[in-house]
Every structure is written in C-alpha cells, then in structure tokens.
Scaffold this motif. Sequence first.
Motif, short mmCIF file in Angstrom:
data_model
loop_
_atom_site.label_atom_id
_atom_site.label_comp_id
_atom_site.label_asym_id
_atom_site.label_seq_id
_atom_site.Cartn_x
_atom_site.Cartn_y
_atom_site.Cartn_z
N GLY A 85 120.71 43.82 1.17
CA GLY A 85 119.34 44.21 1.45
C GLY A 85 118.32 43.47 0.61
O GLY A 85 117.15 43.85 0.57
N GLY A 86 118.74 42.42 -0.06
CA GLY A 86 117.80 41.63 -0.87
C GLY A 86 117.35 40.39 -0.13
O GLY A 86 117.65 40.20 1.07
N TYR A 87 116.62 39.56 -0.83
CA TYR A 87 116.09 38.33 -0.24
C TYR A 87 116.12 37.26 -1.31
O TYR A 87 115.93 37.56 -2.49
CB TYR A 87 114.64 38.57 0.22
N GLU B 77 114.56 38.95 -4.53
CA GLU B 77 113.98 40.30 -4.49
C GLU B 77 115.12 41.19 -4.05
O GLU B 77 115.75 40.92 -3.02
CB GLU B 77 112.87 40.38 -3.46
N ASN C 156 119.54 47.89 -8.95
CA ASN C 156 120.88 48.03 -9.51
C ASN C 156 121.71 46.74 -9.42
O ASN C 156 122.84 46.70 -9.88
CB ASN C 156 121.63 49.21 -8.85
N TYR C 157 121.13 45.68 -8.84
CA TYR C 157 121.83 44.40 -8.77
C TYR C 157 121.36 43.39 -9.82
O TYR C 157 121.72 42.22 -9.78
CB TYR C 157 121.70 43.79 -7.37
N ASP D 93 111.77 47.46 -11.86
CA ASP D 93 112.38 48.65 -12.44
C ASP D 93 113.61 48.27 -13.28
O ASP D 93 114.67 48.01 -12.73
CB ASP D 93 112.76 49.53 -11.24
N THR E 80 89.88 39.61 -6.27
CA THR E 80 90.51 40.50 -5.30
C THR E 80 91.73 39.81 -4.68
O THR E 80 92.76 40.44 -4.42
CB THR E 80 89.52 40.93 -4.20
N LEU F 282 94.52 40.20 -7.06
CA LEU F 282 95.04 41.57 -6.98
C LEU F 282 96.02 41.71 -5.82
O LEU F 282 97.10 42.28 -5.96
CB LEU F 282 93.89 42.55 -6.72
N ARG F 283 95.62 41.16 -4.66
CA ARG F 283 96.48 41.24 -3.48
C ARG F 283 97.81 40.52 -3.74
O ARG F 283 98.87 41.01 -3.39
CB ARG F 283 95.81 40.57 -2.28
N ARG G 75 99.28 40.13 -6.45
CA ARG G 75 100.09 40.77 -7.48
C ARG G 75 100.47 42.20 -7.13
O ARG G 75 100.90 42.96 -7.98
CB ARG G 75 99.34 40.73 -8.81
N GLU G 76 100.31 42.57 -5.87
CA GLU G 76 100.73 43.91 -5.44
C GLU G 76 102.23 44.10 -5.58
O GLU G 76 102.71 45.18 -5.87
CB GLU G 76 100.39 44.10 -3.95
N THR G 77 102.99 43.05 -5.31
CA THR G 77 104.45 43.18 -5.26
C THR G 77 105.08 42.67 -6.56
O THR G 77 104.47 41.89 -7.30
CB THR G 77 105.01 42.34 -4.10
N ASN G 78 106.31 43.08 -6.81
CA ASN G 78 107.04 42.56 -7.97
C ASN G 78 107.17 41.05 -7.88
O ASN G 78 107.05 40.34 -8.88
CB ASN G 78 108.44 43.19 -8.05
#
Lengths: 469, 390
Positions: free
Chosen positions: B49-51, B66, B70-71, B169, B325, B328-329, B331-334
């Motif tokens: 389920g990663g990329y 991504e 836990n991986y 995380d 802005t 910001l957009r 940097r929304e994701t990890n």
Amino acid sequence: MNFLLIAALVAQVETAPPPPGPPREPHLPTPVERTLKNGLRVIVVQKGDVPLVDARLLIKTGGEADPPNLSGLADMTASLLTKGTKTRSAVQIARGVEALGATLENGAMWDASFVTINVASSNLPKALGYLADVVQNPLFAKDEIERLRAQNLDALQVSMHQPGDLARFVAARVLFGVAPYGHNLGGTPESLPRITQIDILAFHKRYYRPKNSILVFGGDITPENAFALAEKLFGGWSGGPPSSAASPRGTAALHKIVVIDMPEAGQAAVVVTRPGIRRVDPAYSIAQVTNSILGGGYSSRLNEEIRIKRGLSYGAGSAFDLRRDIGPFVASAQTKNESAVQVADLMLGEMKKLTNEPVADVEMGPRKAVLIGNFGRSLESIDSLVSRISFLALYGLSLDEINRYISLIQSVNAPQVEQFATTHLGSDSDVIIVGDAKKFADALKQRFPNAEVIPFAELDLESPTLRKH
Amino acid sequence: MAIHVWYHVGSKDDPSGRSGFAHLFEHMMFKSTAHMKAEMMDRLTEDVGGYNNAQTGDDTTFYYEELPSNYLQTLLWAEADRMGSLNVDEANFKSEREVVKEEFRTSVLAQPYGLFGYDIDKDSFAVHPYKRPTIGSIEDLDSATLADVQKFHATYYRPDNATLVVAGDFDPQQLDSWIDKYLGAVPKPDTPIPRVDVKEPPRSASKTITETAPNVPLPAVALTWLAPPRSSADRWPLQIAAVILAQGESSRLYQSLVYRQQIAQDVGAEADLREDAGIYVINATVASGKTVDAVKKAIDAELRDIEQKPVSEGELQKAKNQIITDQLRRRETNDGKAFAIGNAATLLHDAAEVNNGLKKLQAVTAADVQRVMDKYLKNGKSLTIDYESK
C-alpha cells in the motif's frame, strides 16, 4: 573495549528486509452535513493540521448535457463564471482572489460543473465571497465569450497535436458515437464557434440552481463556521430543480479498429476501450480490484508486460471512468511508432487473460493494498479529500463509504474478479492508435486487417465516421 | 509517512558523451542489489500500500517512499542496501534503457512543445553542463554501458553524498538506532567526490535564434537571461518578480498579452536558479493569427515598466501571499514536507532554509525587485528563441 561492544560492532546487517512492525490504525475524518432551505446540500470535513481550507461547489450537471451540436457548452459556461459578475470585472476577480493567495478553479467534467477555492483559512470568508458571487451572478459578457472561445480553439489545436490526447478524443467518439459521452468535453474546432451568449445564459439558468448543487468544505474549519458561511453567502440563492437531460451513453459500437495517421508523430498513442460500469454499480469495488490487477499502478499487469518486461513504454495503465451512466473503460500507453500494434496486442491479451485465468492470492493481496494505500494518501491533502467526498455526494452515495472503503476492497475475491472481467473485459474492444502509420503499416495489416486508417488532415471529431465530408 | 534519500548528483554530472546518464542511472536503482532482486523496492512499498519513485534534476537525484509507518525499518534497510551496492545485469540494463528512450519520446518528441523546453536548456548555457538536458539524447543513451553504471554508483552513491529525510509518524530514538544500524553501516569511500567546476561566462551580446519541430500548431517564443545560483540573496526578489510578471490571471504579462491584447495563448516567467548558475526565462505561445513580433514587443514593454517603476505595495504583498500559500499547499503531506527539507539541505546546504527562506521572502522590498530586474535583465544579455513548426 569489552567483548560485547566488539560483537555489536562486527554484527552483520540483515541480508533480507526486516519485517514490518505492528500496523497503526488510520484516522479517517467524518463528514457532517446540512441542507439549506433553498435545497443546497452543504457538507463539511474538518481536518485541522494545516491552516488551509478547500471549498468546492458542484453543479450536478456537466458536459453530458451539451446539446449535440454544441460540444463544450457546459465547459464554456463554467469557465466563464470567473470572467465577470454584476459587480466585479474579470480583472477584479483575478486580482482579489490572488491577493488572498487563493486559487479559484472552475470548469466542467462529466456529470458536474465545479468552482473550487483553496485558501489559507484566515482568508476563507473573503475568498468564499468570490466563489458565491461567480456562481450566482455571472455576467457572460460577449467580449469575454469571444476571448475564451479564441483561447479554447487554440488550446484544442495544441491538444489535437498530442497523440495521447487525440487518441482519447477519438476513442470517445468511436465508443459512444453520436451520444453525449461521445463528444469532447472541451468542444471541437467546429462546435466552439457555434456557441452563443444565449446558449450560455440558458445553460446557466437551467442548471445552476441550489437544488442541483452541493457545497463541500474540507480542512481547517469547524462545521458551525462552514454552515454559517454557507447560509450567509448562499442562503439567498433561489431556483427550483432543473429538468433532466437525456441518456448520455446511447449504444456503444464495439470491435472497431481506428488509426489516425499523424505523419512525423514523435510517438504513437494506443488506446483500448470498451463500456465500463456506472459509479453506483454494486460491482464498484470488484471493478476497482480488477483494474488494480490489470492496469492500476506500477506493478499492474499492463505496466509489467509493456514497460517492465519489454521496455516498450514509459508507462501503461488502465481505468474505469466512473460516471452517472456507463462510462468507458480505457487502457492506454504511448510507445515508439514501430511498436504500436504490439502494444495494442499486449493490452488485448492481458484483458483476455483476466477472463480465463483465476488471479492468485499472492497477486490479489498486493493489488488490494495498492488501492487501500492510494485511498489513504488521498485523504492527506484537503483538495483530494474534498474531491473524494464531492464525488460520493454527486452520485448520491453514502458519505460513510470513506469509512467502509477498506473493507469493501478487502472483501473482493478471485471468482468475482474473473466473472467481472468476463462480462466487462472480454472480446470485442475498440482499438485506437494515433501515430505515424507508415511505421506500423505491415504489423497493422497482419494483426488488424479491418483497421480503418484516417489521415489526420481528414479527421472530424464531430462526425460519427470521424471523417470530413 | 515519507522517506526521502537525496543524492548530491544530477545531470550536470553526466559523464562526457553520456548526456542523460544520471537519469538513466536513477532507473537502475530499482534493479538488483546485493540483497534485493529487480523491482524489489516495489514489493516493499507498492505491495503493502505504499508508493515509491525518484526524480533526477540538474543538481540532485532523490528517491522516495510513502508508506505505512510500520514499514520504516524495512525501507531504511532497503535504502542502505541500494546505497551500498548495485548489481544490475545486462538484460535489465538494456530493457530499462528502452524505457528511458520511451520517456524521452513521451516528454520531448510526442508533445508539440516538448523540444522547446529541451532547446531552452541547450541554447541558454554556453559551456556549463546545464546545457545538456537531463533527459539526454537517444544517441548518448544508446552509448551508455553497464560499466558506466557501476562506476557512477561507486563515484556518487555514498553516505557522504546523501541526505536522509524522514517525515511523519515515528519514534525519534528508534529511528536513530535504525539509521545507525543500516545507513551507518554503509562504508564511506576514501576517494573525493568529483564536482563540476565549470563557470558559465557572462554573455557578450544579446541574440535571437530559431528552433523547429514537427507538428507545432502555434509558434512560441522564449527569452532567457543568465541569473545567479540558487544560494544567491537575489533568489527571492527574482522569484517575486516572476510571480508579479506571470503567475495567475492578474499578473502583468497575462493581463497584457493574454487578456488585453489577446496575442498570446499563454505566458510564463520563471527564476530557474540551480546550484551553480541560473536562468531567468520568459516564454509565451503565440495566439493563432498573431505574430511573434507583437508578443516580443509586448513582453519588452512590460519589462521596461517593471525595470523603470517600483512595483506597488499591493502587488508585492499579493506575490508574497501567492508564494506562501503555495508553499503551505505543497507542505500539506509528509512527502511535501520531506521534499522541501531534502531540497533545502542538498541545494542550499541548510535544512532550516525551509523556514528561514520564507522569512527572507517576507523581507523583500519593491526596491529589491527593481534592483534585480535591472541587474539581471536590463543590464544582462538576452537570448531569444523563436520556436516554430518544421
């Protein structure tokens, strides 16, 4: 240095990957909703880790409602919303929105027209004021119509010179003929000049109504604030439900092989297409898993066979284009002109294989994981979160599907995939190739003797025969 | 979560006669290593389920995953493994080279304006290897060998040329111990890392050239000037000027060329600042029935204006809001956060630039914008590229 420390220093790193730790539970946001007195459905998904808000207004009518000779009308109408209202010029709108650091996007898709604003949460009230104004009070001034028409015609010229884009335009016409899904959303060089101000005003009046609309907020905003803003800015919007349009798909033509000969094309685009399923089809999750095996993601069968094993393309894939009515299934890839027929043949072969060979668990598990992973990542940014919620709402699906998606995908089994593939991916697909036909003429004659070759200069996207007369 | 490994090597480091090699090499990093068979990175990411993917630029190459948190340990092992060794066979090498040639056809040959972007790099630099586009050429790709792959890995893929970024995380102490165990175990070679030391000389005169390609429906034009490296203090004023000139429908060039005069189909401006040198690029597609000359004249008029009069406070603030802005957009994701940090750490040698840079942006004045327009555009030498159908 003591013995233990030395032992630690010379300890070998594993020669196989260490296994994963225990999984963490994903946190899924919960949408809440309310319907305003005028019928506008308002949905809010609060997600406050970044100070941004994405707000999208959907009109539940899009390009499928374009009249037969006016391809591109829904898109022209939606695109013109931001080009002037009763109180603001196009320049004032652009300047005002950009000064807020916001982006305002608008256009038409299949089944819906949309206006979306994405902005820092502190600037949302002002930004949403622009969105509300352009939806309710657009001017559709004649000079703006002419300006957009000229730009769209030029943009269409550019798209029609890209083999990949052109192959998709042609595929829609081949599959759906004269039915609405057969035309290009952005119009054609013939249809765009026919669209008048009267057509646009009528389209807006007929479909842009609160009872035909959904407003979705996502991001750093509380439901109370979102509902209050919606009431303030859209509460006065009036109009009853629109009359519905005709069936958009007609009867599909199958087993056609069409080649558009584009001399000196830098690469050939190959498309295999067939009717797919409706978004609300109960087999939705089976379709998702089936496509994930066939052509969704890097290690899917199409990319494995075409790119990874044979080096024939930078990427090959497929998708069910899910709409209100039955939309197309499309497999596509670009390859050097010489290998176009081989790529089409590989696509048809992989589709057939799914109908007569069961999928093993070792393949099924990872392909489900791909879907679940994509789903999880799509909830990470608010624009894709809002997009996902919007589509559920658009098709009248329960919003809690986002909380059930993972188990829906997990529950699909191999016999279901095989049966689905047999019904939906079996024989008689259409094949479209756009490329330099002299470079694959022999292979074409051998593999697809019934292929129809149309020179680019004679192509007419308006005509069901695709030829100028 | 997102894991990024940034290597300080890019297409400017392509070996002589091997343009496109750094990028071709990037594809090889997904083939076999000492302990992984080909495409095993996909098994460790996509299958759970990663990329994963990677990207080669002029100065850097980064690899990223991504995936569920836990991986993390698994992927740190895998990144260390491919940093430590690469074991590609001839069949995999040849097949993947064909994929890269298809990528070249898709991105350069099959698009009406694909060669245009290619030409802008090729023509803008006189001597610096930035003149060789990252994707390379079919001939140079064909001349690459498996021996080149091994040599490139030994030369540049090493811990002292890499930056690891982890976002999402995780337990920091646990992460540190895994990094020590896996990446800390990759040996550091004694050989120095070769660096490009070619200096791009100032241009002696402005000039105009014509480039052609088949199937180009509308002519296009690009103007380029030499600009400073990315680390320059002039970076933010140049970027603000580019936003004022061409980002969004209220920008000056859009208003003049696309909206009022309707002579261009689109227009763009970019401060393309790289590690060693930059270019400032303004480009436009000519609207049908209009002339390249009219477009050039209109661009020129807007440039005279921004050079001669300071931009207004409102315009300056608008540009800053647009840039912030937009950040910001991103940097929304990890993954977006890891990208910003990896980029700053590798190209600006300071991860803290992800935040400090935005403070520098806020401090830019109208006088700064005017000064950099004077320095690099008005007092620089322009290259004009007319692009049309063959």
